[in-house]
Design a protein around this motif. Structure first.
Motif, PDB file in Angstrom:
ATOM      1  N   THR A 378      42.292  20.013  42.181  1.00 46.64           N
ATOM      2  CA  THR A 378      42.721  21.373  41.891  1.00 46.64           C
ATOM      3  C   THR A 378      42.319  22.301  43.033  1.00 46.64           C
ATOM      4  N   PRO A 379      43.091  23.318  43.318  1.00 51.08           N
ATOM      5  CA  PRO A 379      42.752  24.223  44.426  1.00 51.08           C
ATOM      6  C   PRO A 379      41.446  24.979  44.160  1.00 51.08           C
ATOM      7  N   PRO A 413      47.847  29.919  45.435  1.00 52.67           N
ATOM      8  CA  PRO A 413      49.067  29.423  44.780  1.00 52.67           C
ATOM      9  C   PRO A 413      49.499  30.312  43.627  1.00 52.67           C
ATOM     10  N   SER A 414      50.796  30.405  43.426  1.00 53.92           N
ATOM     11  CA  SER A 414      51.336  31.218  42.335  1.00 53.92           C
ATOM     12  C   SER A 414      51.792  30.366  41.158  1.00 53.92           C
ATOM     13  N   ASP A 415      51.841  29.037  41.363  1.00 55.08           N
ATOM     14  CA  ASP A 415      52.426  28.172  40.344  1.00 55.08           C
ATOM     15  C   ASP A 415      51.421  27.248  39.668  1.00 55.08           C
ATOM     16  N   LYS A 416      50.135  27.385  39.986  1.00 51.56           N
ATOM     17  CA  LYS A 416      49.122  26.529  39.362  1.00 51.56           C
ATOM     18  C   LYS A 416      47.782  27.256  39.291  1.00 51.56           C
ATOM     19  N   THR A 417      46.943  26.803  38.376  1.00 48.33           N
ATOM     20  CA  THR A 417      45.617  27.394  38.223  1.00 48.33           C
ATOM     21  C   THR A 417      44.733  27.031  39.417  1.00 48.33           C
ATOM     22  N   ILE A 440      48.080  38.475  40.927  1.00 48.47           N
ATOM     23  CA  ILE A 440      47.730  37.050  40.932  1.00 48.47           C
ATOM     24  C   ILE A 440      46.724  36.818  39.806  1.00 48.47           C
ATOM     25  N   HIS A 441      47.184  36.229  38.708  1.00 50.00           N
ATOM     26  CA  HIS A 441      46.355  36.100  37.508  1.00 50.00           C
ATOM     27  C   HIS A 441      45.969  34.663  37.177  1.00 50.00           C
ATOM     28  N   ASN A 442      46.499  33.697  37.882  1.00 52.87           N
ATOM     29  CA  ASN A 442      46.276  32.288  37.541  1.00 52.87           C
ATOM     30  C   ASN A 442      45.001  31.747  38.181  1.00 52.87           C
TER      31      ASN A 442
END
Length: 470
Positions: A378-379, A413-417, A440-442
């Protein structure tokens, strides 16, 4: 004779109170002058002189207000051109304070007006040097801040600083006490010591910049190596220190305007004010006004405000812990942020009771974080400074230092936690608030930061000096 260092940890700044036979000299006072005035009254003494070592970039000095209050003249060294009345001293000029003598040592290099002040006792013996940003403990002042004003390169300023140190500072006796303007945590140098008082002899032994056999070329290279861009607010503070500013009492009066949740919301919408939440990171994570920025009052508050907000004219609305609004406004004013227009009466709880919309930050303990990264890739974003990251970090983590987080926005990233951490949790919550304010909330914050990460047994990559590799 008495010398008192009045040290402000948030700014890593030392101001000085010198008294002899009922006369007082103040060196590099902070903006709020009451402590100096009250101390002189306690000693039944009169403030005779206000000495400024240079036009400070990292804080707004109290010289203008203190002079107005006491009638004491402001003294600068050669090359200073303030917009207000001041004594521009010549190199070697002397001033008496009771039985003491203060001698002007022009020490350009950090800035061209930079001046140190040598204090001699009643016998004429050199006792201490107030070195401003010319000499710190463990370092010297960075030579890149005055390039435009001096029409010189940082290399030329460094060469000038080299000469100043070797002709004015290093010839002083080894027993002469060094009282610098800053300690560890200041952005005015790279390797400042945590100690705030030293000696010339001690600095000759331990300060890399004072090596006896150091050439000018070596000095320039080492002093300029690794300099990060200065915070945005630095030139704005220089301007205020050079041209003058509004009295802090007026700033506090304007800022301590209590606003109901409804009035607070209207003010935010009508003024484009930034909502600054200075509570603890735990309280901010649990709930906060949407798009507000967190910078906790119980951390490195003022420098982070300066580094991340930048524009001292920015209107600010405050969310503070109960009863700490005046303290917050005062600390903002220390770095030139005078445009606080009010605070939320009753704090965040009043906002919730008024059924206003609020947001939160997802935060997990390091033990839970360990379970997650052991199961999946995970990032991870580490917002500590580059040097901290280089020394030790989680494998595959990205380094996005908080100081320059706006430069790194496309990397998130905008598409993953993704997960964010710092050293102890303060900076990562600031980062989280900035990211959320940008939509950016994720993100999920790792509570307790790198300290908790290591305690949880998460593997980290240690930096190994190349010279130790076989």
């Amino acid at each position: 004779m008495q010398i008192e260092q009045i040290y402000t940890g948030c700014l890593a700044q030392g101001a000085y109170y010198i008294e002899s036979q009922g006369e007082v000299a103040i060196i590099d006072p902070l903006r709020e002058i009451t402590p100096y005035v009250n101390r002189a009254k306690l000693d039944n003494a009169k403030i005779k002189y206000i000495f400024e070592t240079h036009f400070h970039a990292d804080f707004v000095s109290g010289h203008v207000t203190l002079s107005k209050e006491t009638g004491a003249p402001i003294i600068y060294g050669p090359n200073a051109e303030p917009s207000f009345d001041a004594i521009i001293a010549t190199d070697g000029q002397e001033f008496t304070v009771g039985e003491l003598t203060i001698k002007v040592l022009h020490t350009p290099g950090h800035t061209m007006e930079s001046t140190s002040y040598l204090l001699r006792d009643h016998n004429g013996k050199d006792h201490a040097v107030f070195s401003g940003d010319t000499l710190f403990l463990g370092d010297v002042g960075r030579p890149d801040l005055a390039q435009k004003a001096a029409d010189m390169t940082q290399e030329q300023l460094a060469e000038t600083l080299y000469d100043s140190l070797r002709t004015k500072i290093m010839p002083l006796g080894d027993d002469v006490i060094v009282y610098p303007a800053h300690g560890a945590g200041s952005a005015c140098g790279k390797n400042l010591s945590k100690e705030t008082v030293g000696t010339i002899g001690g600095q000759k032994e331990t300060n890399y910049a004072l090596r006896a056999n150091m050439t000018k070329q070596e000095f320039v290279k080492e002093v300029t190596d690794g300099l990060l861009p200065p915070p945005q607010y630095f030139p704005l503070n220089v301007k205020m220190n050079k041209e003058g500013y509004e009295d802090i009492d007026a700033v506090i009066k304007r800022g301590t305007r209590a606003l109901s949740p409804e009035a607070f919301e209207i003010a935010a919408n009508e003024t484009d004010a930034l909502i600054l939440d200075v509570r603890s990171q735990e309280e901010f994570a649990e709930g906060h006004i949407p798009r507000s920025i967190f910078i906790g009052i119980d951390g490195g508050f003022a420098p982070w405000v300066g580094a991340l907000i930048g524009d001292v004219q920015q209107p600010i609305l405050l969310v503070t812990p109960e009863g700490r609004q005046e303290e917050t406004i005062t600390r903002l004013s220390r770095v030139g942020f005078d445009n606080t227009i009010g605070y939320l009466e009753g704090g965040f709880m009043a906002w919730k009771k008024a059924a206003k919309e609020y947001d939160s930050v997802s935060s997990i303990p390091a033990a839970r974080f360990k379970e997650i990264i052991e199961k999946e890739e995970t990032p991870i974003f580490d917002v500590r400074k580059n040097g901290e990251f280089t020394s030790e970090h989680i494998d595959k983590a990205h380094n996005t230092p908080l100081d320059f987080i706006n430069d790194h926005l496309p990397e998130f990233p905008s598409d993953k936690t993704f997960y964010v951490h710092c050293a102890g949790g303060y900076r990562s919550m600031i980062a989280a608030s900035i990211l959320k304010s940008r939509g950016i909330h994720n993100l999920i914050d790792v509570a307790g930061g790198f300290k908790s990460i290591k305690e949880a047994g998460i593997p980290v990559t240690n930096y190994v000096c190349p010279s130790t590799l076989k």
